[in-house]
Design a protein around this motif. Structure first.
Motif, short mmCIF file in Angstrom:
data_model
loop_
_atom_site.label_atom_id
_atom_site.label_comp_id
_atom_site.label_asym_id
_atom_site.label_seq_id
_atom_site.Cartn_x
_atom_site.Cartn_y
_atom_site.Cartn_z
N VAL A 168 0.85 -1.19 0.00
CA VAL A 168 0.00 0.00 0.00
C VAL A 168 0.89 1.24 0.00
CG1 VAL A 168 -1.72 1.33 1.28
CG2 VAL A 168 -1.88 -1.17 1.22
N PRO A 169 0.81 2.03 -1.09
CA PRO A 169 0.06 1.80 -2.32
C PRO A 169 0.66 0.62 -3.11
CG PRO A 169 0.70 4.11 -2.10
CD PRO A 169 1.49 3.35 -1.10
N SER A 170 -0.13 0.07 -4.01
CA SER A 170 0.36 -1.06 -4.80
C SER A 170 1.46 -0.60 -5.74
CB SER A 170 -0.79 -1.67 -5.61
OG SER A 170 -1.15 -0.80 -6.67
N LEU A 171 2.24 -1.57 -6.23
CA LEU A 171 3.30 -1.23 -7.19
C LEU A 171 2.70 -0.66 -8.47
CD1 LEU A 171 6.36 -1.64 -6.63
CD2 LEU A 171 4.91 -2.97 -5.12
N GLU A 172 1.53 -1.16 -8.86
CA GLU A 172 0.87 -0.63 -10.05
C GLU A 172 0.45 0.82 -9.83
OE1 GLU A 172 0.68 -4.99 -10.01
OE2 GLU A 172 -0.03 -3.49 -8.56
N THR A 173 -0.06 1.10 -8.63
CA THR A 173 -0.46 2.47 -8.31
C THR A 173 0.74 3.41 -8.30
OG1 THR A 173 -2.38 1.73 -7.03
CG2 THR A 173 -1.53 3.92 -6.54
N GLN A 174 1.89 2.90 -7.86
CA GLN A 174 3.08 3.73 -7.76
C GLN A 174 3.85 3.84 -9.08
OE1 GLN A 174 5.35 3.85 -4.08
NE2 GLN A 174 4.20 2.09 -3.32
N PHE A 175 3.29 3.30 -10.15
CA PHE A 175 3.93 3.35 -11.46
C PHE A 175 4.32 4.78 -11.84
CE2 PHE A 175 3.39 3.92 -16.10
CZ PHE A 175 4.32 3.01 -16.58
N SER A 176 3.45 5.73 -11.57
CA SER A 176 3.72 7.13 -11.96
C SER A 176 4.81 7.77 -11.13
CB SER A 176 2.44 7.97 -11.86
OG SER A 176 1.49 7.54 -12.81
N ASN A 177 5.12 7.19 -9.96
CA ASN A 177 6.17 7.76 -9.12
C ASN A 177 7.55 7.66 -9.77
OD1 ASN A 177 4.01 7.72 -7.37
ND2 ASN A 177 5.10 6.78 -5.67
N LYS A 178 7.71 6.67 -10.66
CA LYS A 178 9.05 6.33 -11.13
C LYS A 178 9.65 7.40 -12.03
CE LYS A 178 11.70 2.90 -13.68
NZ LYS A 178 11.67 1.70 -14.53
N SER A 179 8.86 7.99 -12.90
CA SER A 179 9.44 8.92 -13.87
C SER A 179 8.37 9.82 -14.46
CB SER A 179 10.12 8.14 -15.01
OG SER A 179 9.14 7.44 -15.77
N LYS A 180 8.83 10.91 -15.06
CA LYS A 180 7.91 11.79 -15.78
C LYS A 180 7.30 11.05 -16.96
CE LYS A 180 9.50 15.16 -13.19
NZ LYS A 180 8.78 15.62 -12.00
N GLU A 181 8.12 10.22 -17.59
CA GLU A 181 7.62 9.44 -18.72
C GLU A 181 6.45 8.56 -18.29
OE1 GLU A 181 9.04 5.80 -21.63
OE2 GLU A 181 10.51 6.82 -20.38
N LEU A 201 -0.13 17.86 -14.74
CA LEU A 201 1.31 18.09 -14.89
C LEU A 201 2.11 16.97 -14.23
CD1 LEU A 201 1.45 21.92 -14.10
CD2 LEU A 201 1.30 20.82 -16.35
N GLU A 202 1.69 16.58 -13.04
CA GLU A 202 2.34 15.50 -12.29
C GLU A 202 1.26 14.75 -11.53
OE1 GLU A 202 5.47 15.00 -12.63
OE2 GLU A 202 6.32 16.93 -13.24
N CYS A 203 1.53 13.48 -11.22
CA CYS A 203 0.67 12.75 -10.30
C CYS A 203 1.49 11.63 -9.67
CB CYS A 203 -0.58 12.20 -10.99
SG CYS A 203 -0.28 11.23 -12.47
N ALA A 204 1.21 11.35 -8.41
CA ALA A 204 2.02 10.37 -7.68
C ALA A 204 1.37 10.06 -6.34
CB ALA A 204 3.43 10.92 -7.45
N THR A 205 1.89 9.00 -5.70
CA THR A 205 1.46 8.70 -4.33
C THR A 205 2.38 9.35 -3.31
OG1 THR A 205 2.80 6.69 -4.17
CG2 THR A 205 0.57 6.46 -5.07
N ALA A 206 3.53 9.83 -3.76
CA ALA A 206 4.49 10.46 -2.85
C ALA A 206 4.35 11.97 -2.95
CB ALA A 206 5.91 10.04 -3.21
#
Length: 500
Positions: free
Chosen positions: A82-95, A256-261
């Motif tokens: 929590v959050p799931s790895l799928e949910t945290q996908f956007s945390n990794k990069s702007k791409e 512009l951005e989105c993330a769990t962090a």
């Protein structure tokens, strides 16, 4: 009554910790802690989670550890992240933010991503509409706006990219920001619980408060909230944040951005954990009630006081029978709700790379292998450079910068004089640091005396010896100087060099 799951906090060395036991007020059982220590710690971490019989691991994973934790999660199929790895996908990069928005048809500025530098430069020269926003897509400490640049023409774009060596080239059409600001929306269970405008500082265009921007909790438009909710639901996020731009001409909202962090006051983290307790307990704990736009009133409290406030609660108004007909309580458009379980198919790997476009000829592995690491010399590093180091925070970056003004750093171990740094921290930085030894033939006396272990007297002797001999060809020549024995020479060799 169904047994409560065994909870564990997922921590990583040198990474800011988002939650602790105080956020889970009322949780009756012990909450375990498992810390990932980097450097091939995967197997030990997995064993510790299994040994402690943890059912749910709670914590944000930084970009630089994302791929490792995808592998870890596969080895722990019965553990809920929590959050799931799928949910945290956007945390990794702007791409990944762009890929996510593309997959779920979320409004995002027109974006181009190039792994082929020549194609990227060709686009920026011949087709791009300026101004463009150029971002670094990958890397640690990729927040705070430190790697977001506005360029007004091709010459500026080319100069920037040749200097920074960003790979891939990630560039977006700049949105003409309404009120010269953007909007941060924080959500829990897909419901906005805090939202505010961020305005750029005087003479600046970037809105991040860490770079001089200001905030206002007033008059956040509904379409920004609606877009943030749409993104949160697409990500199946227990908690989520979006930065949203409103076009000054059309009033259209763009992500512009989105993330769990994201940075949040402690009381918001308390709400998140109250929501998680409701989720984990199947309703035994109450869901937090946070009225829409309550942030407008909370935002009137001085921020230094607001940072100390914990476990803020709101009750639902229940009028007496004689007042029922006179109550006109505003309806809340959004409801806090359970986040759906994530699936591997939620990750937008199916998007054709050329659609963005990303150069077809590079595989994902080749992309990762070709990422360039810019080596940092701590003596001349900017604050932006320092923020790329693992676990770096702004206060520590300022402390290092101040230290470098008064000392010549020839080895990272020099920083052990700072209370905030230990050997474990330095180990995580080693591969990112340049050779900082000083060229003995070009350094003047004022530089030499600032090097650890040399001092004013020895610096003077070395300087005079060098001038007398018209340069030093081998550091072993320093043995001719009084007071330099075998051990001292070894120390000097670790801090001095000949040539570049």
């Amino acid at each position: 009554m169904k047994k409560l799951p065994k909870l564990g906090f997922l921590y990583l060395d040198y990474v800011l910790r988002f939650f602790d036991k105080s956020n889970f007020k009322g949780w009756p059982d012990k909450i375990e802690t498992v810390t990932y220590h980097w450097k091939n710690d995967k197997n030990r971490f997995i064993k510790e989670v299994k040994r402690k019989k943890i059912d749910v691991l709670i914590g944000n994973i930084p970009a630089t550890a994302y791929d490792t934790f995808v592998e870890i999660s596969k080895e722990l199929p019965n553990v809920r992240f929590v959050p799931s790895l799928e949910t945290q996908f956007s945390n990794k990069s702007k791409e990944n933010v762009t890929l996510f928005c593309e997959k779920y048809n979320l409004s995002v500025p027109y974006t181009k991503i190039f792994y082929n530098k020549e194609k990227g430069f060709k686009y920026l020269k011949n087709k791009a509409k300026y101004p463009q926003i150029v971002k670094r897509s990958y890397g640690p400490s990729n927040y705070g706006g430190y790697y977001v640049h506005k360029v007004d023409n091709y010459k500026e774009a080319k100069t920037l990219l040749e200097k920074e060596k960003y790979n891939p080239i990630y560039t977006q059409d700049a949105i003409d920001l309404k009120f010269s600001g953007d909007i941060r929306v924080m959500l829990i269970g897909h419901k906005p619980v805090c939202a505010f405008w961020r305005f750029s500082g005087e003479g600046q265009w970037i809105t991040n408060t860490s770079q001089g921007g200001s905030m206002s909790y007033e008059n956040v438009p509904m379409n920004a909230l609606e877009l943030a909710v749409e993104a949160s639901k697409a990500a199946k996020a227990e908690y989520w944040a979006c930065d949203i731009a409103i076009d000054a001409k059309t009033d259209k909202a763009y992500i512009l951005e989105c993330a769990t962090a994201f940075a949040a006051f402690p009381y918001i983290r308390d709400w998140i954990c109250q929501y998680l307790m409701w989720d984990f307990s199947n309703g035994r704990f109450p869901m937090p009630h946070v009225p829409l736009f309550s942030w407008e009133e909370l935002g009137k409290i001085d921020s230094s006081l607001l940072r100390t406030m914990r476990h803020i609660g709101f009750s639902k108004y229940k009028p007496s029978c004689d007042g029922t007909y006179f109550i006109n309580e505003p309806k809340d458009k959004f409801k806090m709700e359970i986040a759906e379980p994530s699936l591997p198919s939620d990750v937008p790997a199916s998007i054709a790379p050329e659609k963005l476009p990303i150069a077809k000829e590079l595989s994902k592995n080749a992309i990762r292998d070709n990422l360039e690491i810019n080596k940092i010399n701590l003596n001349c590093a900017s604050l932006t450079d320092l923020m790329t180091l693992h676990g770096m925070e702004e206060d520590l970056a300022l402390e290092i910068s101040e230290y470098a003004k008064n000392n010549v750093i020839t080895d990272s171990s020099d920083l052990l004089e700072l209370e905030s740094i230990d050997e474990q921290v330095l180990k995580t930085w080693d591969e990112n640091l340049d050779d900082m030894r000083v060229d003995i033939n070009t350094a003047d006396e004022s530089i030499l005396k600032k090097i650890k272990g040399i001092g004013a007297k020895l610096a003077k002797n070395i300087f005079e010896f060098r001038n007398k001999n018209k340069g030093i060809k081998d550091l072993d020549q320093l043995k001719e100087l009084e007071g330099i024995g075998k051990n001292k020479l070894a120390q000097l060799k670790s801090r001095l060099k000949i040539g570049e």
